[in-house]
Scaffold this active site. Structure first.
Site, PDB file in Angstrom:
ATOM      1  N   SER A  33       0.720  -1.206  -0.026  1.00  0.00           N
ATOM      2  CA  SER A  33      -0.009  -0.017  -0.002  1.00  0.00           C
ATOM      3  C   SER A  33       0.843   1.361  -0.115  1.00  0.00           C
ATOM      4  CB  SER A  33      -1.069   0.129   1.253  1.00  0.00           C
ATOM      5  OG  SER A  33      -1.874   0.936   1.053  1.00  0.00           O
ATOM      6  N   ASN A  34       0.184   2.515   0.362  1.00  0.00           N
ATOM      7  CA  ASN A  34       0.980   3.681   0.532  1.00  0.00           C
ATOM      8  C   ASN A  34       0.682   4.530   1.768  1.00  0.00           C
ATOM      9  OD1 ASN A  34      -1.176   5.444  -0.597  1.00  0.00           O
ATOM     10  ND2 ASN A  34      -0.933   4.015  -2.122  1.00  0.00           N
ATOM     11  N   HIS A  35       1.103   5.723   1.854  1.00  0.00           N
ATOM     12  CA  HIS A  35       1.130   6.489   3.071  1.00  0.00           C
ATOM     13  C   HIS A  35      -0.128   7.397   2.875  1.00  0.00           C
ATOM     14  CE1 HIS A  35       4.414   5.304   5.172  1.00  0.00           C
ATOM     15  NE2 HIS A  35       5.369   5.681   4.038  1.00  0.00           N
ATOM     16  N   SER A  36      -1.112   7.328   1.761  1.00  0.00           N
ATOM     17  CA  SER A  36      -2.160   8.190   1.876  1.00  0.00           C
ATOM     18  C   SER A  36      -3.346   8.024   2.997  1.00  0.00           C
ATOM     19  CB  SER A  36      -2.946   7.782   0.492  1.00  0.00           C
ATOM     20  OG  SER A  36      -4.124   8.472   0.320  1.00  0.00           O
ATOM     21  N   ALA A 100      -4.563   7.642  -4.103  1.00  0.00           N
ATOM     22  CA  ALA A 100      -3.163   7.176  -4.428  1.00  0.00           C
ATOM     23  C   ALA A 100      -3.248   5.707  -4.751  1.00  0.00           C
ATOM     24  CB  ALA A 100      -2.261   7.422  -3.256  1.00  0.00           C
TER      25      ALA A 100
END
Ligand code: CTP
Ligand code: CA
Length: 224
Positions: A33-36, A100
């Site tokens: 995943s990502n930091h959004s 994101a």
């Protein structure tokens, strides 16, 4: 009375917003995943609903409450987001892609929890579909498309090429290197790029104010 005075200047507009990260499962317990955090997209959805629009928010996993008056559709993976957005795209006046989206997913998702071994683990990744590019390729007349770009370098060049490549009407570019912009902040420092080539560089503002500015510009373009 002019609708802007009553705050309902988006009445009758169908607006779809995507927000948050996507999660790409590796096995039943792990994901990529990502930091959004979803703050920017939720701010846009909330402001659009306050201004009278019919708002659909297609959201990855976030810790945020659904803004008042917003119809929220929860998804996890980029492919789920693709299906949720494309199936609703035809009836939208504005589509704003603040999510994101993961560019890659594990090529295979294990049914059972993966057990560790002694050495390295290599994971093969498969490319996800580009939702914004698909929307841009199939844009109906009068529909307006707004993309986002978060960059760490060559901000405006990268943003300009995304605007063109994905057939957007407008693109909101922000640099992860700017203090007061990026993941989890309540403010944003953005440059707005438009398909006609002009650019706008507002000063640092709250995500709520930037949401209103983005909606103002889309509304302005829709009246031309
Ligand atoms: N986007 C999308 N579907 C994807 C990837 C991105 O719809 N599979 C959208 C994002 O929601 C955003 C815009 O495209 O509005 C730009 O995303 P970004 O990650 O900055 O650009 P990419 O084209 O994925 O390029 P890169 O990550 O290599 O910079
Ligand atoms: Ca990307």
């Amino acid at each position: 009375i002019e609708k802007a005075l009553t705050g309902q200047d988006l009445a009758g507009k169908h607006v779809l917003v995507t927000a948050g990260p996507t999660q790409e499962a590796m096995d039943p317990v792990r994901f990529l995943s990502n930091h959004s955090t979803g703050k920017m997209g939720y701010a846009i959805a909330g402001r659009a609903a306050m201004r009278g629009a019919e708002v659909t928010l297609v959201s990855g996993p976030t810790a945020l409450d659904t803004p008042k008056g917003v119809n929220r559709v929860d998804i996890r993976s980029a492919r789920d987001m693709y299906d949720a957005v494309l199936s609703r795209a035809a009836q939208q006046d504005f589509i704003i892609k603040a999510a994101a989206v993961g560019d890659y997913r594990p090529a295979a998702t294990a049914d059972e929890k993966l057990k560790k071994g002694d050495g390295e683990l290599n994971i093969r990744l498969a490319r996800n579909p580009d939702i914004l590019a698909a929307l841009g390729a199939d844009k109906r007349p009068g529909q307006l498309l707004c993309g986002f770009a978060m960059e760490t370098q060559n901000l405006l060049d990268n943003a300009e090429s995304k605007l063109r490549r994905k057939n957007c009407d407008m693109l909101v570019a922000n640099s992860l290197r700017d203090k007061g912009a990026g993941f989890g902040t309540d403010t944003n420092i953005a440059t707005l790029l438009f398909a006609d080539g002009h650019r706008e560089q507002p000063s640092i503002m709250s995500k709520a104010d930037l949401a209103d500015l983005i909606l103002d510009r889309l509304l302005g373009m829709s009246r031309r």
